[in-house]
Design a protein around this motif. Sequence first.
Motif, PDB file in Angstrom:
ATOM      1  N   ARG A  64       0.824  -1.119  -0.067  1.00  0.00           N
ATOM      2  CA  ARG A  64       0.037  -0.064  -0.209  1.00  0.00           C
ATOM      3  C   ARG A  64       0.848   1.201  -0.028  1.00  0.00           C
ATOM      4  O   ARG A  64       0.398   2.285  -0.606  1.00  0.00           O
ATOM      5  N   ASN A 200       7.878   2.245  25.023  1.00  0.00           N
ATOM      6  CA  ASN A 200       7.714   1.659  23.771  1.00  0.00           C
ATOM      7  C   ASN A 200       9.196   1.192  23.334  1.00  0.00           C
ATOM      8  O   ASN A 200      10.136   1.873  23.016  1.00  0.00           O
ATOM      9  N   ASP A 423       6.539   5.535  18.925  1.00  0.00           N
ATOM     10  CA  ASP A 423       6.492   7.118  18.936  1.00  0.00           C
ATOM     11  C   ASP A 423       7.051   7.692  17.711  1.00  0.00           C
ATOM     12  O   ASP A 423       6.985   9.041  17.799  1.00  0.00           O
ATOM     13  N   ASP A 427       3.962  14.133  14.669  1.00  0.00           N
ATOM     14  CA  ASP A 427       4.152  15.214  15.308  1.00  0.00           C
ATOM     15  C   ASP A 427       5.505  15.357  15.923  1.00  0.00           C
ATOM     16  O   ASP A 427       5.802  16.383  16.511  1.00  0.00           O
TER      17      ASP A 427
ATOM     18  N   ASP B  95      -7.348  -7.667  28.815  1.00  0.00           N
ATOM     19  CA  ASP B  95      -6.000  -7.559  27.960  1.00  0.00           C
ATOM     20  C   ASP B  95      -6.177  -7.606  26.592  1.00  0.00           C
ATOM     21  O   ASP B  95      -5.275  -7.729  25.901  1.00  0.00           O
ATOM     22  N   ARG B  98      -7.765  -2.953  21.338  1.00  0.00           N
ATOM     23  CA  ARG B  98      -7.539  -2.875  19.970  1.00  0.00           C
ATOM     24  C   ARG B  98      -8.230  -2.006  19.505  1.00  0.00           C
ATOM     25  O   ARG B  98      -9.403  -1.977  19.338  1.00  0.00           O
ATOM     26  N   MET B 106      -6.287   2.296   6.440  1.00  0.00           N
ATOM     27  CA  MET B 106      -6.187   1.297   7.308  1.00  0.00           C
ATOM     28  C   MET B 106      -4.968   1.229   8.091  1.00  0.00           C
ATOM     29  O   MET B 106      -3.837   1.511   7.647  1.00  0.00           O
ATOM     30  N   GLN B 107      -5.187   1.419   9.213  1.00  0.00           N
ATOM     31  CA  GLN B 107      -4.159   1.842  10.397  1.00  0.00           C
ATOM     32  C   GLN B 107      -4.756   1.236  11.818  1.00  0.00           C
ATOM     33  O   GLN B 107      -5.745   1.757  12.102  1.00  0.00           O
ATOM     34  N   ARG B 199       2.884   7.226  22.545  1.00  0.00           N
ATOM     35  CA  ARG B 199       1.907   6.223  22.161  1.00  0.00           C
ATOM     36  C   ARG B 199       1.403   5.407  23.394  1.00  0.00           C
ATOM     37  O   ARG B 199       1.435   4.248  23.215  1.00  0.00           O
ATOM     38  N   ASN B 200       1.226   6.130  24.554  1.00  0.00           N
ATOM     39  CA  ASN B 200       0.979   5.441  25.582  1.00  0.00           C
ATOM     40  C   ASN B 200      -0.626   6.133  25.931  1.00  0.00           C
ATOM     41  O   ASN B 200      -0.318   7.162  26.707  1.00  0.00           O
ATOM     42  N   PRO B 223      -0.953  11.314  19.877  1.00  0.00           N
ATOM     43  CA  PRO B 223      -0.437  11.276  18.419  1.00  0.00           C
ATOM     44  C   PRO B 223      -1.454  10.254  17.636  1.00  0.00           C
ATOM     45  O   PRO B 223      -1.955  10.661  16.573  1.00  0.00           O
TER      46      PRO B 223
END
Lengths: 470, 470
Positions: A64, A200, A423, A427, B95, B98, B106-107, B199-200, B223
Amino acid sequence: MYKSALTLAALSSAISLSAQEPASVSLAEIADKALEQDTIAWDFVEGITTEVGPRQAGTEAEARARDWAMVWLNANGFDNVANEPFEMDTWVPGDVHRASVTAPYMQNLVVQPLGNSAATPEGGIEAQVVYFPTLDDLIAAPEGSLTGKIAFVSHEMRPSMDGSHYGYFGGARFAGPGIAAQKGAAAIVIKSVGTDLHRNPHTGTTRFPEGVSAIPAAALSVPDAQNLERMFERAGDAPLSLKLELNPRRLGMTMSGNVVGEIVGRNAALPPVLLACHIDSWWNAPGAFDDGAGCAIIAAAARNVRKAGQPLRTIRVLFAGAEEVGLFGSVAYSKAHIDEPIAVGLESDFGADRVWRFESNFRETNPDLHSLIAKSVARFGVADSSIRASGGADLNIVRDQKGAIIDLQQDGTRYFDLHHTPDDTLDKIDINQLRQNVAVWTTVVGILANEDRPILTGGVNPSAPAVMEQ
Amino acid sequence: MYKSALTLAALSSAISLSAQEPASVSLAEIADKALEQDTIAWDFVEGITTEVGPRQAGTEAEARARDWAMVWLNANGFDNVANEPFEMDTWVPGDVHRASVTAPYMQNLVVQPLGNSAATPEGGIEAQVVYFPTLDDLIAAPEGSLTGKIAFVSHEMRPSMDGSHYGYFGGARFAGPGIAAQKGAAAIVIKSVGTDLHRNPHTGTTRFPEGVSAIPAAALSVPDAQNLERMFERAGDAPLSLKLELNPRRLGMTMSGNVVGEIVGRNAALPPVLLACHIDSWWNAPGAFDDGAGCAIIAAAARNVRKAGQPLRTIRVLFAGAEEVGLFGSVAYSKAHIDEPIAVGLESDFGADRVWRFESNFRETNPDLHSLIAKSVARFGVADSSIRASGGADLNIVRDQKGAIIDLQQDGTRYFDLHHTPDDTLDKIDINQLRQNVAVWTTVVGILANEDRPILTGGVNPSAPAVMEQ
């Protein structure tokens, strides 16, 4: 901001001297405009991170990304846009990535598998952990001393502007798993080869030596690795146990590809200027710094040079596939095109922060050109250097041809905060530094694409067959 | 560093005047030592993050944290160390967390459930997303307009020293899910109520109004939320679909508890000084800033005061349970002890960065004491304030008794980078700022614990019955 009236005038004059078809807008003016208000590079990196995101080599996500890039190149005036497919042996990470200390304390740790890691048995493995503060400590462990155990290798990597700690401390990832496997370890966890303190983990490829079977190999985030170190300190002689569950797998041969596009030059007989980056990223990383920004910078520079008039030489962009997992795209490109000489190669693959140093491998053989380029980018805060350029991962063809290489070194201080992690998002890109990259690249590529003499050696007769140039 | 010979002498004199049993080492000297080299608070927060880690309310992890804290308090000279258990209605996160955009791009996106979130059906839900830039935009959506859809609520929270953006912009989390549920939404995702770009996602409690069934409710990392905003921008009129899969569940009633310990004072008839923090953290957060550091600071201060001699009043530390999920420990403590007057309450629950401002609720009723305390901490860079102290989450009992409260306000600029995320780890603690907290608290608690007059009103006869004090 870096503008100087004097050098600006000198540069305009230098460029118009070598260009056979003077443009209505000078390269210097275009570079200035890029510095202040470039939107092309931002559009590329915003687009690929937003509309594609992570693009693991050999998967449909990378396909893609190729499609997306070809649409973008066609929409932005590139010619001969194509996908050059190649086959690769593809590894994918799976979706179960769990670790927990089970004794003498109980705590989950954050892990991600390394590229080429084996899977754990279904349900995971639980074993005693052996702590090695450095890779050298692991190397010093007696053969067989790790049988049935999990190795934990740490290191003290710190940020550095030139990124040199990566090569030095990165061995924990590059080589650690293979060494642990040779010593009989059931698995290995390493402190992420990274410089941030976020949860991460930094993934990346590891390679197992010929004849050594892959073992489960994973990166802990730096805070988790530090926590594990503290647990060893507090536990004293009590053994520390870890449970690890990973389900990566090999898919066998799948398709990847290199995307190419050109700004066609006036003289097809002259070897082209090759600008390289890579299109793939790790599955966990949207790839803004690594390497969306690199592709954005080279594409914006090529487009900018065209705005100053058709260049003498063709400028080719190469968005290499499958760089992260073993430079497969770079190897495939060299193999396919080894007989087509490249005039000079440049790669952008170290984030989006400012270029601070110029290096070439022709400072001694073509000092005039080296000096002209150095002077042309000084106004952007870029210093000349006597370090010999060796090129990046996607310039295999140029190295294989023993051709001319330029490295426009970026400030890598932040790079390993983000490298191969979730990360690595849009941004993180400082648009002003991204624009400085475009201005520098526009200037340098403009000079190279309008240079009629061989880049590497200078004064050879330009009417000689192109293949002789290198 | 903040030391001033003049104010130091004044403070020593003030404290020795009110102490009936002069100590061999003055409080001022002990506070100075804490500023330079405190190890008690660090030992606590290093210990609980390393040996326990995350400690979700009502779970076995929180029980381990209580056990750990009681061992620590006993080892550090506290008396009457106890667990005061209470029952609570417990939610756990599961747990599977998602999310992925499925069209037009698509991501995968990074999500974590909010406290009290419902689970999605097995296999997840996939639905069109409706974007609300602010909570007010969600509030303005017509009833029923969200039926079968997923709401996405964003906001523009920024760091602030006093943390005031949390109250203002936090409504996206506190109230957004309940409002979306009332309008028929199938689920809701919000931009994390946080100020970092990692990304937390930031979890935290949300509450559904009486009679409104919980829906799946999750936080995207900042983000990821920004990426989703960009997708809406790029998608134009094309509908954007999200697949969401979450499996949190309710356990029913389980046990939590409040851990208490005391430095017993010389006069048992005088109400104690109450120092509060909370022992629980979210399942994903090791709880260094929130609130391991707070418990560390109050415990270190209480121990330091004892070093200057037995204080007049008892100092009680309250490590409240189940704060994050609804202040259950604070409520239980007040209910159990409402008839036992507290002289004054202080709480530490805003990280480990320096105290910069002193507030009380007795500036007008007991100006001499207010002024004495303000002057005593000025040397540590703490300014007086006319803002009326209202106390933190774990001081319910003091508010219920309408008692005296002091707020030692910490610099919260970094706090919402870490709050309720996996990044709330030990490495985020600046030991010098932690030590300043201990020095300030030692000074303030030392004054309060040796004050024989009522804190709130000043000059009441100290021989009057203790219960009359408040």
